[in-house]
Design a protein around this motif. Structure first.
Motif, PDB file in Angstrom:
ATOM      1  N   VAL A  73       0.795  -1.104  -0.080  1.00 12.84           N
ATOM      2  CA  VAL A  73       0.033  -0.087   0.051  1.00 12.84           C
ATOM      3  C   VAL A  73       0.974   1.189  -0.072  1.00 12.84           C
ATOM      4  O   VAL A  73       0.494   2.298  -0.826  1.00 12.84           O
ATOM      5  CB  VAL A  73      -0.902  -0.140   1.354  1.00 12.84           C
ATOM      6  N   ARG A  74       1.971   1.258   0.782  1.00 13.78           N
ATOM      7  CA  ARG A  74       2.785   2.439   0.882  1.00 13.78           C
ATOM      8  C   ARG A  74       3.417   3.138  -0.557  1.00 13.78           C
ATOM      9  O   ARG A  74       3.230   4.170  -0.560  1.00 13.78           O
ATOM     10  CB  ARG A  74       4.000   2.085   1.973  1.00 13.78           C
ATOM     11  N   PRO A  75       3.934   2.239  -1.484  1.00 10.58           N
ATOM     12  CA  PRO A  75       4.428   2.854  -2.606  1.00 10.58           C
ATOM     13  C   PRO A  75       3.281   3.390  -3.532  1.00 10.58           C
ATOM     14  O   PRO A  75       3.493   4.353  -4.073  1.00 10.58           O
ATOM     15  CB  PRO A  75       4.876   1.619  -3.271  1.00 10.58           C
ATOM     16  N   ILE A  76       1.957   3.085  -3.421  1.00 11.85           N
ATOM     17  CA  ILE A  76       0.912   3.657  -4.075  1.00 11.85           C
ATOM     18  C   ILE A  76       0.518   4.938  -3.546  1.00 11.85           C
ATOM     19  O   ILE A  76       0.620   5.991  -4.138  1.00 11.85           O
ATOM     20  CB  ILE A  76      -0.315   2.808  -3.901  1.00 11.85           C
ATOM     21  N   LEU A  77       0.650   5.023  -2.202  1.00  6.49           N
ATOM     22  CA  LEU A  77       0.529   6.258  -1.521  1.00  6.49           C
ATOM     23  C   LEU A  77       1.478   7.277  -1.649  1.00  6.49           C
ATOM     24  O   LEU A  77       1.184   8.495  -1.829  1.00  6.49           O
ATOM     25  CB  LEU A  77       0.118   5.871   0.082  1.00  6.49           C
ATOM     26  N   ALA A  78       2.612   6.892  -1.473  1.00  7.29           N
ATOM     27  CA  ALA A  78       3.933   7.784  -1.966  1.00  7.29           C
ATOM     28  C   ALA A  78       3.798   8.318  -3.221  1.00  7.29           C
ATOM     29  O   ALA A  78       4.161   9.451  -3.476  1.00  7.29           O
ATOM     30  CB  ALA A  78       5.185   6.953  -1.707  1.00  7.29           C
ATOM     31  N   LEU A 126       3.837  12.271  -3.943  1.00  4.33           N
ATOM     32  CA  LEU A 126       4.704  12.944  -4.591  1.00  4.33           C
ATOM     33  C   LEU A 126       4.258  13.718  -5.688  1.00  4.33           C
ATOM     34  O   LEU A 126       4.809  14.855  -5.745  1.00  4.33           O
ATOM     35  CB  LEU A 126       5.749  11.781  -5.413  1.00  4.33           C
ATOM     36  N   VAL A 127       3.243  13.416  -6.350  1.00  8.55           N
ATOM     37  CA  VAL A 127       2.702  14.480  -7.378  1.00  8.55           C
ATOM     38  C   VAL A 127       2.193  15.834  -6.359  1.00  8.55           C
ATOM     39  O   VAL A 127       2.255  16.753  -6.890  1.00  8.55           O
ATOM     40  CB  VAL A 127       1.602  13.748  -8.013  1.00  8.55           C
ATOM     41  N   LEU A 128       1.469  15.321  -5.465  1.00 11.19           N
ATOM     42  CA  LEU A 128       0.713  16.545  -4.728  1.00 11.19           C
ATOM     43  C   LEU A 128       1.912  17.120  -4.078  1.00 11.19           C
ATOM     44  O   LEU A 128       1.906  18.569  -4.066  1.00 11.19           O
ATOM     45  CB  LEU A 128       0.086  15.988  -3.422  1.00 11.19           C
ATOM     46  N   GLY A 129       2.950  16.684  -3.735  1.00 12.70           N
ATOM     47  CA  GLY A 129       4.272  17.553  -3.173  1.00 12.70           C
ATOM     48  C   GLY A 129       4.656  18.718  -4.255  1.00 12.70           C
ATOM     49  O   GLY A 129       5.133  19.847  -4.078  1.00 12.70           O
ATOM     50  N   ALA A 130       4.905  18.104  -5.351  1.00 10.84           N
ATOM     51  CA  ALA A 130       5.291  18.849  -6.502  1.00 10.84           C
ATOM     52  C   ALA A 130       4.140  20.032  -6.815  1.00 10.84           C
ATOM     53  O   ALA A 130       4.739  21.221  -7.094  1.00 10.84           O
ATOM     54  CB  ALA A 130       5.570  18.073  -7.886  1.00 10.84           C
ATOM     55  N   ARG A 131       3.132  19.924  -6.748  1.00 11.97           N
ATOM     56  CA  ARG A 131       1.853  20.908  -7.039  1.00 11.97           C
ATOM     57  C   ARG A 131       2.004  21.782  -6.083  1.00 11.97           C
ATOM     58  O   ARG A 131       1.725  23.003  -6.086  1.00 11.97           O
ATOM     59  CB  ARG A 131       0.589  19.987  -7.219  1.00 11.97           C
ATOM     60  N   ILE A 132       2.013  21.502  -4.711  1.00 14.90           N
ATOM     61  CA  ILE A 132       2.084  22.429  -3.671  1.00 14.90           C
ATOM     62  C   ILE A 132       3.311  23.295  -3.789  1.00 14.90           C
ATOM     63  O   ILE A 132       3.030  24.674  -3.618  1.00 14.90           O
ATOM     64  CB  ILE A 132       2.084  21.653  -2.307  1.00 14.90           C
ATOM     65  N   ILE A 133       4.392  22.950  -4.299  1.00 14.02           N
ATOM     66  CA  ILE A 133       5.450  23.945  -4.383  1.00 14.02           C
ATOM     67  C   ILE A 133       5.327  24.735  -5.611  1.00 14.02           C
ATOM     68  O   ILE A 133       5.649  25.929  -5.607  1.00 14.02           O
ATOM     69  CB  ILE A 133       6.931  22.955  -4.601  1.00 14.02           C
ATOM     70  N   TYR A 134       4.761  24.136  -6.515  1.00 11.33           N
ATOM     71  CA  TYR A 134       4.275  24.948  -7.774  1.00 11.33           C
ATOM     72  C   TYR A 134       3.273  25.935  -7.324  1.00 11.33           C
ATOM     73  O   TYR A 134       3.407  27.220  -7.779  1.00 11.33           O
ATOM     74  CB  TYR A 134       3.842  23.945  -8.801  1.00 11.33           C
ATOM     75  N   ILE A 182       7.396  15.713  -0.415  1.00  9.09           N
ATOM     76  CA  ILE A 182       8.265  15.070  -1.453  1.00  9.09           C
ATOM     77  C   ILE A 182       9.539  14.144  -0.705  1.00  9.09           C
ATOM     78  O   ILE A 182       9.535  13.083  -1.495  1.00  9.09           O
ATOM     79  CB  ILE A 182       8.802  16.025  -2.431  1.00  9.09           C
ATOM     80  N   ILE A 183       9.891  14.550   0.258  1.00 10.45           N
ATOM     81  CA  ILE A 183      11.047  13.757   0.997  1.00 10.45           C
ATOM     82  C   ILE A 183      10.263  12.515   1.456  1.00 10.45           C
ATOM     83  O   ILE A 183      10.940  11.354   1.114  1.00 10.45           O
ATOM     84  CB  ILE A 183      11.707  14.609   2.034  1.00 10.45           C
ATOM     85  N   TRP A 184       8.925  12.570   2.022  1.00 13.43           N
ATOM     86  CA  TRP A 184       8.464  11.439   2.593  1.00 13.43           C
ATOM     87  C   TRP A 184       8.177  10.614   1.423  1.00 13.43           C
ATOM     88  O   TRP A 184       8.470   9.078   1.574  1.00 13.43           O
ATOM     89  CB  TRP A 184       7.150  11.752   3.336  1.00 13.43           C
ATOM     90  N   SER A 185       7.749  11.024   0.373  1.00 10.24           N
ATOM     91  CA  SER A 185       7.315  10.067  -0.816  1.00 10.24           C
ATOM     92  C   SER A 185       8.447   9.420  -1.340  1.00 10.24           C
ATOM     93  O   SER A 185       8.358   8.262  -1.751  1.00 10.24           O
ATOM     94  CB  SER A 185       6.480  11.086  -1.645  1.00 10.24           C
ATOM     95  N   LEU A 186       9.455  10.061  -1.530  1.00  8.14           N
ATOM     96  CA  LEU A 186      10.830   9.580  -2.124  1.00  8.14           C
ATOM     97  C   LEU A 186      11.239   8.392  -1.344  1.00  8.14           C
ATOM     98  O   LEU A 186      11.857   7.430  -1.844  1.00  8.14           O
ATOM     99  CB  LEU A 186      11.863  10.659  -2.581  1.00  8.14           C
ATOM    100  N   ARG A 187      11.470   8.733   0.014  1.00  9.13           N
ATOM    101  CA  ARG A 187      11.925   7.740   0.897  1.00  9.13           C
ATOM    102  C   ARG A 187      11.222   6.313   0.829  1.00  9.13           C
ATOM    103  O   ARG A 187      11.729   5.271   0.710  1.00  9.13           O
ATOM    104  CB  ARG A 187      11.772   8.316   2.307  1.00  9.13           C
ATOM    105  N   ILE A 188       9.919   6.441   0.844  1.00 10.82           N
ATOM    106  CA  ILE A 188       9.025   5.375   0.654  1.00 10.82           C
ATOM    107  C   ILE A 188       9.066   4.671  -0.480  1.00 10.82           C
ATOM    108  O   ILE A 188       9.416   3.274  -0.711  1.00 10.82           O
ATOM    109  CB  ILE A 188       7.372   5.452   0.812  1.00 10.82           C
ATOM    110  N   LEU A 189       9.311   5.395  -1.795  1.00  9.64           N
ATOM    111  CA  LEU A 189       9.450   4.577  -3.195  1.00  9.64           C
ATOM    112  C   LEU A 189      10.979   4.141  -3.308  1.00  9.64           C
ATOM    113  O   LEU A 189      10.837   2.971  -3.626  1.00  9.64           O
ATOM    114  CB  LEU A 189       9.167   5.917  -4.160  1.00  9.64           C
ATOM    115  N   LEU A 190      11.644   4.766  -2.891  1.00  7.90           N
ATOM    116  CA  LEU A 190      13.127   4.165  -2.801  1.00  7.90           C
ATOM    117  C   LEU A 190      13.290   2.939  -1.741  1.00  7.90           C
ATOM    118  O   LEU A 190      13.999   2.024  -2.204  1.00  7.90           O
ATOM    119  CB  LEU A 190      14.271   5.461  -2.502  1.00  7.90           C
TER     120      LEU A 190
END
Length: 273
Positions: free
Chosen positions: A125-130, A134-142, A259-267
């Protein structure tokens, strides 16, 4: 009264005496971890579960015990955090009512399922959430750098809260990254999103902790008490910071953390972390 009944029905006087007489070095690390996690969570609306889970995983604690310990400790820190946000005027009452019940139901289902099947399926489940966050994090910074920030209508906020509560219990963290980041990405004011999500988190966490307690019992007392003390110290400070930080800074900080949280889970999912 409810919290007191819950605590003192689970912890006897002899256990308290034994705890005080056998404090280990890990206890002080847990106080630090609880303080740091609550500072991040209270100021940015996410990060408590992620920070605490990282520390406990490094100590070799299994996931159901981690999730149970963190949610038990988070009852206290999220309670003080939510009250502090309310006192500082950071809570949107209408949004709170929408998030509350679905979040509680999702947390109970997630805790029950994790207790029944263990951590094997949570890893899927975690990678799907991550990937989503990750996309949301990029949108927030944008959004932080856009001159005219669009305020989109929030659809199915109750479903979002239910998913956030489920993933928070079942995956060991996810309420803040999912719910907070989604609402902020829709253009909502970070101050009120963070405050509302934080006060709702108390009820979600309480429901999750009660479920874990009923299914697994209470363990790792020094971990729980350390996280509680650190979180209680940090909660009012973090809530006060929310009203002081500039809007752009909050968008960037939240987006970066997601983004950091998402990348950590995906890696970690592909074996690189």
């Amino acid at each position: 009264m409810i919290l007191g009944r819950f605590v003192f029905s689970a912890i006897t006087f002899d256990e308290v005496s034994t705890f005080v007489g056998n404090i280990e070095p890990i206890f002080y690390w847990m106080v630090f971890a609880g303080f740091l996690a609550q500072m991040v969570d209270g100021a940015l609306g996410m990060g408590y579960g992620v920070t605490s889970t990282t520390v406990l995983l490094s100590l070799g604690v299994n996931l159901p015990a981690i999730s149970g310990s963190i949610h038990t400790a988070e009852i206290f820190s999220s309670g003080i955090s939510g009250f502090s946000h309310y006192k500082f005027g950071n809570v949107n009452r209408k949004l709170f009512k929408v998030l509350l019940v679905p979040g509680i139901i999702g947390a109970i289902v997630g805790a029950w399922l994790l207790s029944e099947i263990g951590e094997e399926y949570a890893n899927y489940v975690r990678p799907i959430l991550a990937a989503y966050t990750l996309v949301l994090g990029a949108r927030i910074i944008y959004t932080a750098f856009k001159k005219n920030k669009e305020r989109k209508k929030i659809k199915m906020a109750g479903v979002l809260a239910g998913a956030g509560g489920f993933l928070d219990s079942f995956g060991g963290g996810g309420w803040g990254p999912l719910v907070t980041s989604t609402l902020i990405a829709k253009g909502r004011t970070p101050r009120f999103v963070i405050g509302t999500v934080s006060i709702t988190e108390f009820f979600v966490t309480f429901a999750s902790a009660l479920t874990f307690f009923a299914m697994l019992g209470l363990s790792h007392l020094q971990v729980i008490v350390g996280l509680v003390l650190g979180g209680m110290l940090a909660a009012p400070i973090a809530a006060r910071l929310v009203g002081k930080l500039p809007m752009k800074t909050m968008f960037i900080a939240v987006g970066t953390l997601v983004i950091i949280w998402s990348l950590r889970i995906l890696l970690k999912a592909i074996g690189l972390f």
